[in-house]
Scaffold this motif. Structure first.
Motif, mmCIF file in Angstrom:
data_model
loop_
_atom_site.group_PDB
_atom_site.id
_atom_site.type_symbol
_atom_site.label_atom_id
_atom_site.label_comp_id
_atom_site.label_asym_id
_atom_site.label_seq_id
_atom_site.Cartn_x
_atom_site.Cartn_y
_atom_site.Cartn_z
ATOM 1 N N THR A 64 0.740 -1.146 0.303
ATOM 2 C CA THR A 64 -0.077 -0.016 0.089
ATOM 3 C C THR A 64 0.990 1.348 0.269
ATOM 4 O OG1 THR A 64 -0.085 0.202 2.342
ATOM 5 C CG2 THR A 64 -1.565 -1.229 1.284
ATOM 6 N N HIS A 97 -7.463 -2.203 -2.995
ATOM 7 C CA HIS A 97 -6.839 -3.213 -2.089
ATOM 8 C C HIS A 97 -7.971 -4.112 -2.121
ATOM 9 C CE1 HIS A 97 -5.837 -4.755 2.019
ATOM 10 N NE2 HIS A 97 -4.519 -4.270 1.553
ATOM 11 N N ALA A 103 -7.592 1.870 0.604
ATOM 12 C CA ALA A 103 -6.361 1.802 0.161
ATOM 13 C C ALA A 103 -5.879 1.406 -1.350
ATOM 14 C CB ALA A 103 -5.431 0.708 1.062
ATOM 15 N N LYS A 104 -4.867 1.669 -1.808
ATOM 16 C CA LYS A 104 -4.223 1.325 -3.207
ATOM 17 C C LYS A 104 -3.377 0.168 -2.960
ATOM 18 C CE LYS A 104 -6.612 4.819 -4.724
ATOM 19 N NZ LYS A 104 -5.998 5.918 -5.197
ATOM 20 N N GLN A 105 -3.201 -0.716 -3.881
ATOM 21 C CA GLN A 105 -2.263 -1.425 -3.877
ATOM 22 C C GLN A 105 -1.339 -1.308 -4.951
ATOM 23 O OE1 GLN A 105 -3.473 -5.812 -3.575
ATOM 24 N NE2 GLN A 105 -2.359 -6.080 -1.974
#
Lengths: 151, 151
Positions: A64, A97, A103-105
């Motif tokens: 993340t 995510h 969240a970003k992955q």
DNA sequence: GCTTCTTGCTTGAATGATTCAAGCTAAAAA
DNA sequence: TTTTTAGCTTGAATCATTCAAGCAAGAAGC
């Protein structure tokens, strides 16, 4: 790049301790600078800035933004700035995510993974620590670990 | 300030050497960062920026701009920028060089010398290297010296 | 002597990394 | 449900640093 000469001396008297310690700080900084220069040079070969190379290096798997920022020891906003550049070059993608929709992955593309391989290879060549044997590197590792964990 | 966790492991197989070396670079950078943070914190107590503190620390006696820039490992123009600030606070003066009319000789004022004393005292307190004994610091010194002088 | 070159320093513009405040969305806690 | 916290982004601002350009003066050449 120029370097001020560094002279070696072993201090024994107590009042000289502070002086030796300061010189030691200078040595640590000097080596850190060489490592940073090394990274910057190798990064430039791949058209990367130093922070971009650091980010790429830390992208061992899907992470993340927050996690990456922690690994880079910087603010998340700074990570955003750096990752924007890498994403703009198609080296990675921001995936949603799986469990946390906030969240970003960060996931490397094939091109990104390939570039990362080249980077890691370049970084390993002529490392600033090449002057030390395996045993010495282990010893250095131990000392640094102890100094850092002391707080 | 946040810190990513650092795990300790001793590598023995050859292909793991590169990994250990990279982690070692991380440790050096980590310690350098702590030292830099330490300097910044102490400098802030005296209303100095980190570069200003570095300059003040290096002003052991009358030096020229070029010499100071070398000691600070930066460009002369950067030294000019930093010294302007210190001169503006009345901490030092640019005197004409006794033999070279092009050069300036940087001389601390009484106030500057007093502030430098306080700075040096602050820098010595709770140093990031305090976790190491005298012998360990000597060992670290030797290792860093070897690593740096290698190239 | 007179050039040419180099050196010391400064200025100003530009860059680049970094931080902070603010805001948005979503998770977590109350 | 309401409140609080966490993840991320944007934009403004800061700060260190470098580079190009220029000036003044020493150094080396003829």
């Amino acid at each position: 790049m120029k370097w001020a000469p560094i002279t070696m001396a072993v201090m024994t008297t107590p009042e000289a301790h502070a002086i030796a310690e300061r010189r030691l700080c200078g040595l640590v900084n000097g080596l850190a600078r060489r490592i940073a220069d090394h990274v910057r040079d190798r990064a430039a070969m791949l058209d990367l800035t130093a922070p971009q190379a650091t980010a790429l290096r830390e992208l061992t798997g899907p992470v993340t933004m927050r996690e990456l920022a922690d690994r880079m020891a910087c603010e998340p906003s700074n990570a955003t700035f750096v990752i924007d550049k890498l994403e703009g070059r198609g080296l990675l993608e921001r995936h949603p995510h799986p469990t946390d929709r906030r969240a970003k992955q960060l996931v490397l593309t094939d091109e990104g993974a390939a570039l990362r391989e080249r980077l890691m290879e370049l970084l390993a060549r002529e490392s600033p620590l090449a002057g030390l044997s395996q045993e010495e590197q282990d010893a250095l590792h131990g000392l640094l670990d102890k100094a850092i964990s002391h707080t």
